[in-house]
Design a protein around this motif. Structure first.
Motif, PDB file in Angstrom:
ATOM      1  N   ASP A  64       2.853   8.312   8.245  1.00  0.00           N
ATOM      2  CA  ASP A  64       3.387   8.234   9.611  1.00  0.00           C
ATOM      3  C   ASP A  64       3.511   6.804  10.108  1.00  0.00           C
ATOM      4  OD1 ASP A  64       3.370  11.020   9.709  1.00  0.00           O
ATOM      5  OD2 ASP A  64       1.296  11.080  10.416  1.00  0.00           O
ATOM      6  N   PHE A  65       3.757   5.865   9.193  1.00  0.00           N
ATOM      7  CA  PHE A  65       3.766   4.449   9.583  1.00  0.00           C
ATOM      8  C   PHE A  65       4.830   4.133  10.632  1.00  0.00           C
ATOM      9  CE2 PHE A  65       6.214   4.879   5.643  1.00  0.00           C
ATOM     10  CZ  PHE A  65       7.429   4.296   5.991  1.00  0.00           C
ATOM     11  N   GLU A  66       5.952   4.874  10.617  1.00  0.00           N
ATOM     12  CA  GLU A  66       6.992   4.611  11.609  1.00  0.00           C
ATOM     13  C   GLU A  66       6.508   4.945  13.020  1.00  0.00           C
ATOM     14  OE1 GLU A  66      10.446   6.756  10.361  1.00  0.00           O
ATOM     15  OE2 GLU A  66      11.001   5.282   8.838  1.00  0.00           O
ATOM     16  N   GLU A  67       5.604   5.902  13.118  1.00  0.00           N
ATOM     17  CA  GLU A  67       5.016   6.241  14.412  1.00  0.00           C
ATOM     18  C   GLU A  67       4.251   5.053  14.988  1.00  0.00           C
ATOM     19  OE1 GLU A  67       3.451   8.001  17.809  1.00  0.00           O
ATOM     20  OE2 GLU A  67       5.181   8.557  16.571  1.00  0.00           O
ATOM     21  N   TYR A  68       3.746   4.191  14.112  1.00  0.00           N
ATOM     22  CA  TYR A  68       2.995   3.017  14.540  1.00  0.00           C
ATOM     23  C   TYR A  68       3.893   1.788  14.657  1.00  0.00           C
ATOM     24  CZ  TYR A  68      -0.912   6.011  13.311  1.00  0.00           C
ATOM     25  OH  TYR A  68      -1.800   7.069  13.241  1.00  0.00           O
ATOM     26  N   ASP A  69       5.210   2.016  14.670  1.00  0.00           N
ATOM     27  CA  ASP A  69       6.174   0.925  14.851  1.00  0.00           C
ATOM     28  C   ASP A  69       6.126  -0.059  13.688  1.00  0.00           C
ATOM     29  OD1 ASP A  69       8.244  -0.141  16.300  1.00  0.00           O
ATOM     30  OD2 ASP A  69       6.986  -1.400  17.568  1.00  0.00           O
ATOM     31  N   LEU A  70       5.930   0.493  12.481  1.00  0.00           N
ATOM     32  CA  LEU A  70       5.880  -0.325  11.268  1.00  0.00           C
ATOM     33  C   LEU A  70       6.984   0.113  10.319  1.00  0.00           C
ATOM     34  CD1 LEU A  70       2.023  -0.176  10.648  1.00  0.00           C
ATOM     35  CD2 LEU A  70       3.285  -2.166  11.488  1.00  0.00           C
ATOM     36  N   THR A  71       7.422  -0.804   9.472  1.00  0.00           N
ATOM     37  CA  THR A  71       8.420  -0.491   8.461  1.00  0.00           C
ATOM     38  C   THR A  71       7.732  -0.268   7.115  1.00  0.00           C
ATOM     39  OG1 THR A  71       8.753  -2.781   7.752  1.00  0.00           O
ATOM     40  CG2 THR A  71      10.040  -2.015   9.665  1.00  0.00           C
ATOM     41  N   LYS A  72       8.513   0.217   6.162  1.00  0.00           N
ATOM     42  CA  LYS A  72       7.971   0.418   4.811  1.00  0.00           C
ATOM     43  C   LYS A  72       7.532  -0.922   4.209  1.00  0.00           C
ATOM     44  CE  LYS A  72       9.816   3.591   2.309  1.00  0.00           C
ATOM     45  NZ  LYS A  72      10.728   4.383   1.428  1.00  0.00           N
ATOM     46  N   ASP A  73       8.308  -1.977   4.458  1.00  0.00           N
ATOM     47  CA  ASP A  73       7.933  -3.305   3.967  1.00  0.00           C
ATOM     48  C   ASP A  73       6.635  -3.790   4.606  1.00  0.00           C
ATOM     49  OD1 ASP A  73      10.116  -3.422   2.308  1.00  0.00           O
ATOM     50  OD2 ASP A  73      11.333  -4.638   3.664  1.00  0.00           O
ATOM     51  N   ASP A  74       6.465  -3.484   5.906  1.00  0.00           N
ATOM     52  CA  ASP A  74       5.222  -3.845   6.586  1.00  0.00           C
ATOM     53  C   ASP A  74       4.028  -3.200   5.892  1.00  0.00           C
ATOM     54  OD1 ASP A  74       6.569  -5.309   8.536  1.00  0.00           O
ATOM     55  OD2 ASP A  74       6.619  -3.636   9.956  1.00  0.00           O
ATOM     56  N   VAL A  75       4.137  -1.908   5.627  1.00  0.00           N
ATOM     57  CA  VAL A  75       3.030  -1.172   5.014  1.00  0.00           C
ATOM     58  C   VAL A  75       2.758  -1.691   3.603  1.00  0.00           C
ATOM     59  CG1 VAL A  75       2.245   1.098   4.252  1.00  0.00           C
ATOM     60  CG2 VAL A  75       3.449   0.866   6.423  1.00  0.00           C
ATOM     61  N   THR A  76       3.814  -2.026   2.870  1.00  0.00           N
ATOM     62  CA  THR A  76       3.632  -2.599   1.530  1.00  0.00           C
ATOM     63  C   THR A  76       2.809  -3.870   1.598  1.00  0.00           C
ATOM     64  OG1 THR A  76       5.707  -1.652   0.704  1.00  0.00           O
ATOM     65  CG2 THR A  76       4.819  -3.554  -0.471  1.00  0.00           C
ATOM     66  N   LYS A  77       3.113  -4.740   2.568  1.00  0.00           N
ATOM     67  CA  LYS A  77       2.365  -5.991   2.694  1.00  0.00           C
ATOM     68  C   LYS A  77       0.926  -5.722   3.118  1.00  0.00           C
ATOM     69  CE  LYS A  77       2.258 -10.614   4.522  1.00  0.00           C
ATOM     70  NZ  LYS A  77       2.992 -11.718   5.138  1.00  0.00           N
ATOM     71  N   ILE A  78       0.729  -4.776   4.032  1.00  0.00           N
ATOM     72  CA  ILE A  78      -0.629  -4.443   4.471  1.00  0.00           C
ATOM     73  C   ILE A  78      -1.453  -3.929   3.289  1.00  0.00           C
ATOM     74  CG2 ILE A  78      -1.976  -2.844   5.896  1.00  0.00           C
ATOM     75  CD1 ILE A  78       0.370  -3.016   7.950  1.00  0.00           C
ATOM     76  N   LYS A  79      -0.848  -3.081   2.458  1.00  0.00           N
ATOM     77  CA  LYS A  79      -1.555  -2.561   1.283  1.00  0.00           C
ATOM     78  C   LYS A  79      -1.901  -3.673   0.298  1.00  0.00           C
ATOM     79  CE  LYS A  79       0.070   2.229   1.177  1.00  0.00           C
ATOM     80  NZ  LYS A  79       0.781   3.259   0.374  1.00  0.00           N
ATOM     81  N   GLN A  80      -0.998  -4.637   0.154  1.00  0.00           N
ATOM     82  CA  GLN A  80      -1.274  -5.779  -0.724  1.00  0.00           C
ATOM     83  C   GLN A  80      -2.463  -6.583  -0.212  1.00  0.00           C
ATOM     84  OE1 GLN A  80       2.522  -7.752  -0.686  1.00  0.00           O
ATOM     85  NE2 GLN A  80       3.364  -6.532  -2.372  1.00  0.00           N
ATOM     86  N   LEU A  81      -2.531  -6.781   1.112  1.00  0.00           N
ATOM     87  CA  LEU A  81      -3.659  -7.499   1.705  1.00  0.00           C
ATOM     88  C   LEU A  81      -4.965  -6.745   1.496  1.00  0.00           C
ATOM     89  CD1 LEU A  81      -1.989  -8.603   5.067  1.00  0.00           C
ATOM     90  CD2 LEU A  81      -2.731 -10.130   3.231  1.00  0.00           C
ATOM     91  N   ILE A  82      -4.905  -5.427   1.641  1.00  0.00           N
ATOM     92  CA  ILE A  82      -6.101  -4.607   1.445  1.00  0.00           C
ATOM     93  C   ILE A  82      -6.548  -4.657  -0.017  1.00  0.00           C
ATOM     94  CG2 ILE A  82      -6.986  -2.240   1.467  1.00  0.00           C
ATOM     95  CD1 ILE A  82      -5.165  -1.734   3.907  1.00  0.00           C
ATOM     96  N   LYS A  83      -5.605  -4.534  -0.937  1.00  0.00           N
ATOM     97  CA  LYS A  83      -5.939  -4.564  -2.362  1.00  0.00           C
ATOM     98  C   LYS A  83      -6.593  -5.885  -2.747  1.00  0.00           C
ATOM     99  CE  LYS A  83      -3.968  -3.797  -6.964  1.00  0.00           C
ATOM    100  NZ  LYS A  83      -2.725  -3.472  -7.736  1.00  0.00           N
ATOM    101  N   ALA A  84      -6.116  -6.974  -2.158  1.00  0.00           N
ATOM    102  CA  ALA A  84      -6.669  -8.301  -2.447  1.00  0.00           C
ATOM    103  C   ALA A  84      -7.911  -8.606  -1.603  1.00  0.00           C
ATOM    104  CB  ALA A  84      -5.609  -9.364  -2.201  1.00  0.00           C
TER     105      ALA A  84
END
Length: 215
Positions: A64-84
């Motif tokens: 539901d990332f769009e509900e939070y005013d985020l894009t798919k690219d935004d979520v990809t970057k957030i996941k990369q930050l979390i993984k690192a």
């Protein structure tokens, strides 16, 4: 933490804190000074809820990332930050007794708005309830900060009231944002209750001046 470009690179900071601990004010100050920064208050879990790193990881898989005013690219970057293990995290702490009093005033006002005859009492039962909430939430956030000191910063509420510029500079330095001598470090008006889709200046109530003694 990596160094960020102040205005071009999209930056995400996760925020946690008690109600009435300056979360909206600090979110507004960061986003006003750094328009490319998004302070996450609901995505990855509600900012007022207890958490741990495993909860952050699992919450990043929300569809539901769009509900939070985020894009798919935004979520990809957030996941990369979390993984690192490089996701910047701000933790707002307010000392227990001032928080009991402030939270009581806030809850009483909110309840009496819907039911003017309601009578909420600041008594031992209220303090016990608040103490349990404070301990549960604050300890979870402090554990998170202890486990991940490189990407977590703890902000004390009184410091936001007394030295907002120092707090903002500490956050800027901690997370590698470009330092500027022209930071806006204070807000004269009160904050709105805040919605996760509101950012920067939209969080400021233009009709009422801020009274530090009330908080």
């Amino acid at each position: 933490m990596q160094q960020y470009n102040r205005f071009s690179e999209r930056i995400f900071i996760k925020q946690y804190g008690l109600p009435r601990s300056g979360t909206n004010a600090m979110k507004a100050l960061i986003e006003i000074n750094y328009p490319n920064v998004r302070v996450l208050t609901a995505f990855l879990g509600n900012k007022h809820d207890s958490t741990d790193w495993e909860t952050i990881v699992s919450s990043s898989n929300s569809k539901d990332f769009e509900e939070y005013d985020l894009t798919k690219d935004d979520v990809t970057k957030i996941k990369q930050l979390i993984k690192a293990v490089e996701l910047p995290i701000i933790i707002h702490i307010k000392k227990p007794i001032p928080w009991f009093e402030s939270y009581f005033r806030y809850q009483k006002k909110k309840i009496q708005w819907n039911n003017p005859s309601a009578n909420l009492s600041f008594d031992i039962d209220w303090c016990r309830k608040c103490a349990r909430l404070w301990e549960e939430k604050v300890l979870s956030w402090l554990n998170l900060a202890n486990q991940h000191p490189v990407n977590c910063i703890i902000v004390e509420h009184m410091e936001i009231l007394v030295n907002p510029e120092n707090v903002l500079n500490a956050i800027v330095s901690k997370f590698g944002l470009n330092i500027s001598g022209n930071l806006i470090s204070s807000i004269e008006n009160v904050m709105k209750r805040g919605h996760y889709k509101e950012h920067g200046n939209d969080l400021i109530n233009p009709y009422y001046k801020f009274d530090p003694s009330y908080h």
